[in-house]
Design an enzyme around this catalytic site. Structure first.
Site, PDB file in Angstrom:
ATOM      1  N   TRP A   5       0.955  -1.246  -0.030  1.00  0.00           N
ATOM      2  CA  TRP A   5      -0.046  -0.228   0.011  1.00  0.00           C
ATOM      3  C   TRP A   5       0.875   1.200   0.126  1.00  0.00           C
ATOM      4  O   TRP A   5       0.475   2.211  -0.770  1.00  0.00           O
ATOM      5  CB  TRP A   5      -1.098  -0.016   1.033  1.00  0.00           C
ATOM      6  CG  TRP A   5      -2.227  -1.134   0.644  1.00  0.00           C
ATOM      7  CD1 TRP A   5      -2.130  -2.462   1.474  1.00  0.00           C
ATOM      8  CD2 TRP A   5      -3.008  -1.024  -0.279  1.00  0.00           C
ATOM      9  NE1 TRP A   5      -3.179  -2.854   1.019  1.00  0.00           N
ATOM     10  CE2 TRP A   5      -3.611  -2.214  -0.071  1.00  0.00           C
ATOM     11  CE3 TRP A   5      -3.307  -0.130  -1.024  1.00  0.00           C
ATOM     12  CZ2 TRP A   5      -4.827  -2.532  -1.024  1.00  0.00           C
ATOM     13  CZ3 TRP A   5      -4.406  -0.512  -1.916  1.00  0.00           C
ATOM     14  CH2 TRP A   5      -4.774  -1.582  -1.975  1.00  0.00           C
ATOM     15  N   ASP A  64      -1.240   6.897   6.434  1.00  0.00           N
ATOM     16  CA  ASP A  64      -2.421   6.011   5.807  1.00  0.00           C
ATOM     17  C   ASP A  64      -2.569   4.909   6.997  1.00  0.00           C
ATOM     18  O   ASP A  64      -1.864   4.149   7.181  1.00  0.00           O
ATOM     19  CB  ASP A  64      -1.880   5.234   4.675  1.00  0.00           C
ATOM     20  CG  ASP A  64      -3.058   4.102   4.221  1.00  0.00           C
ATOM     21  OD1 ASP A  64      -4.036   4.086   4.774  1.00  0.00           O
ATOM     22  OD2 ASP A  64      -2.761   3.560   3.160  1.00  0.00           O
ATOM     23  N   LYS A 101     -12.384  -1.488   7.695  1.00  0.00           N
ATOM     24  CA  LYS A 101     -11.447  -2.364   8.364  1.00  0.00           C
ATOM     25  C   LYS A 101     -11.951  -2.050   9.909  1.00  0.00           C
ATOM     26  O   LYS A 101     -12.588  -3.263  10.382  1.00  0.00           O
ATOM     27  CB  LYS A 101     -10.236  -2.570   8.050  1.00  0.00           C
ATOM     28  CG  LYS A 101      -9.952  -2.665   6.491  1.00  0.00           C
ATOM     29  CD  LYS A 101      -8.608  -2.273   6.080  1.00  0.00           C
ATOM     30  CE  LYS A 101      -8.251  -2.063   4.870  1.00  0.00           C
ATOM     31  NZ  LYS A 101      -8.822  -3.345   4.010  1.00  0.00           N
TER      32      LYS A 101
HETATM   33  N1  PMP Z   1      -4.155   1.485   2.271  1.00  0.00           N
HETATM   34  C1  PMP Z   1      -4.239   0.191   2.966  1.00  0.00           C
HETATM   35  C2  PMP Z   1      -3.544   0.210   4.248  1.00  0.00           C
HETATM   36  C3  PMP Z   1      -5.191  -0.730   2.598  1.00  0.00           C
HETATM   37  O1  PMP Z   1      -5.409  -1.763   3.331  1.00  0.00           O
HETATM   38  C4  PMP Z   1      -6.101  -0.351   1.558  1.00  0.00           C
HETATM   39  C5  PMP Z   1      -7.163  -1.558   1.278  1.00  0.00           C
HETATM   40  N2  PMP Z   1      -6.969  -2.643   1.532  1.00  0.00           N
HETATM   41  C6  PMP Z   1      -5.868   0.722   0.935  1.00  0.00           C
HETATM   42  C7  PMP Z   1      -5.115   1.616   1.190  1.00  0.00           C
HETATM   43  C8  PMP Z   1      -6.860   1.231  -0.526  1.00  0.00           C
HETATM   44  O2  PMP Z   1      -8.166   1.381   0.345  1.00  0.00           O
HETATM   45  P1  PMP Z   1      -9.456   1.782  -0.555  1.00  0.00           P
HETATM   46  O3  PMP Z   1      -9.925   0.266  -1.207  1.00  0.00           O
HETATM   47  O4  PMP Z   1     -10.389   2.242   0.381  1.00  0.00           O
HETATM   48  O5  PMP Z   1      -9.223   2.875  -1.547  1.00  0.00           O
END
Ligand code: PMP
Length: 365
Positions: free
Chosen positions: A102, A172, A196
């Protein structure tokens, strides 16, 4: 009704009490004769939900008064580009820690918009370890330092925060927000998708320091500019009304159950149980992550005999435990045990993991 134990990485488990409350209010929200889903975001009924959700987040996370809480669309993914668009104007540079999938995604977007410099990269050990973040060397001219507090796919989590000498940390926290205390005052901005730890998918939480937002350039399109959302209390356009309502219910329940202090103990107990089960399996299971940085939210593990992983996952499904397959990019197994996962749910998995080595031949029949 018997329910399945849910280890999905997100969207993920919600408290049964919250689902019950939604069911109770779905047709007639508090005597309005309408579902909140069909109610205007300009109505008094929704306004209360919206402002209570903001207040609960401020309270549970001890957010200082010089921060604003926003509810946006577009997932955490939209933030990957919104952040550099807002803060990297005028050829500015930002610093990045690369801790897994991520943070790399966020880095690629930031580097398309401005210049992103890497100050830590865990690629050399396959993102299985981090470093003491207090030793990070941050460029004093950086507009911000970007971190991903918990890597959902690699199951790795920063345990402390760097001293950045006035360079704001932008973090994030999608997969560990509200799972542990955070010194919010150390950050310039925190963002997280709700799906989550906080509620269903559809809303992204942004916690932004007011002076950071003050510098967002007027040249940006309205939705992309954080100031638009601050000025309109996240009601510039139609917010994701229903996910915000569900999140408010999750937050209310967290508060009633003892707030962050209670959540911390609950999460530690669950993670300890799983990691101990892995360690005590005499090598049947192993966790590829450095013990110092193992995630309390996403417990990643493998079976030493990789050929058995498929039957492990099938047997778990047969025992009504779902979502244990690791992300397709890394394989293996992963148990996501967010705030709303009960200790009993984790205990079921631990018991199953202890049983499986003895019985897998039977399971395969
Ligand atoms: N950052 C992290 C740490 C994630 O786990 C995720 C999704 N699993 C995201 C960003 C992306 O999030 P979204 O699908 O809400 O755009």
């Amino acid at each position: 009704m018997s329910r399945t134990t849910n280890f999905y990485a997100g969207p993920s488990v919600l408290p049964i009490e919250v689902l019950g409350k939604i069911q109770e209010e779905i047709l007639d929200y508090r005597g309005t004769g309408l579902s909140l889903m069909e109610t205007s975001h300009r109505s008094q009924a929704y306004d209360e939900v919206h402002n209570e959700a903001v207040a609960l987040l401020k309270d549970l996370l001890s957010i200082p008064d010089n921060f604003r809480v926003l509810f946006l669309g577009g997932g955490a993914t939209l933030q990957f580009s919104m952040i550099p668009l807002n803060f990297l104007h005028g050829e500015r540079v930002c610093d990045f820690t690369l801790s897994g999938t991520w943070s790399k995604k966020a880095y690629v977007d930031a580097d398309k918009i401005g210049t992103a410099k890497i100050v830590f990269d865990g690629a050399h050990n396959g993102y299985s370890s981090l470093m003491d973040s207090t030793l990070l060397k941050v460029n004093p001219d950086a507009a911000y330092l970007h971190m991903t507090s918990n890597e959902t796919i690699q199951g790795i989590q920063w345990k402390n925060w760097p001293e950045t000498n006035r360079v704001p940390i932008v973090c994030d926290m999608s997969s560990d927000i509200l799972s542990r205390p955070i010194p919010v005052e150390k950050f310039g901005m925190i963002y997280a998708g709700a799906q989550k730890n906080l509620g269903p998918s559809g809303v992204t939480i942004v916690i932004i320091r007011e002076d950071m937002a003050a510098s967002c350039p007027n040249s940006l399109p309205a939705y992309i500019n954080y100031r638009t959302h601050i000025e309109k209390n996240s009601l510039y356009n139609t917010p994701p009304v229903f996910p915000i309502y569900a999140m408010k219910l999750v937050l209310e329940r967290m508060k009633e159950n003892g707030g962050l202090a209670a959540i911390v103990k609950h999460n530690q107990k669950k993670a300890n149980l799983l990691y101990t089960t892995i360690e005590k399996s005499a090598g049947f299971y192993f966790c590829p992550v450095d013990p110092k940085y193992r995630s309390e939210m996403n417990v990643v593990f493998r079976l030493s005999d990789a050929a058995l992983e498929k039957s492990f996952l099938e047997a778990a499904t047969a025992h009504r435990m779902v979502g244990l397959k690791g992300h397709s990019s890394v394989g293996g197994c992963r148990a996501s045990i967010y705030n709303s996962m009960t200790y009993d749910g984790v205990k079921r998995l631990a018991d199953f993991m202890i049983d499986f080595p003895k019985k897998h031949k039977e399971f395969r029949k």
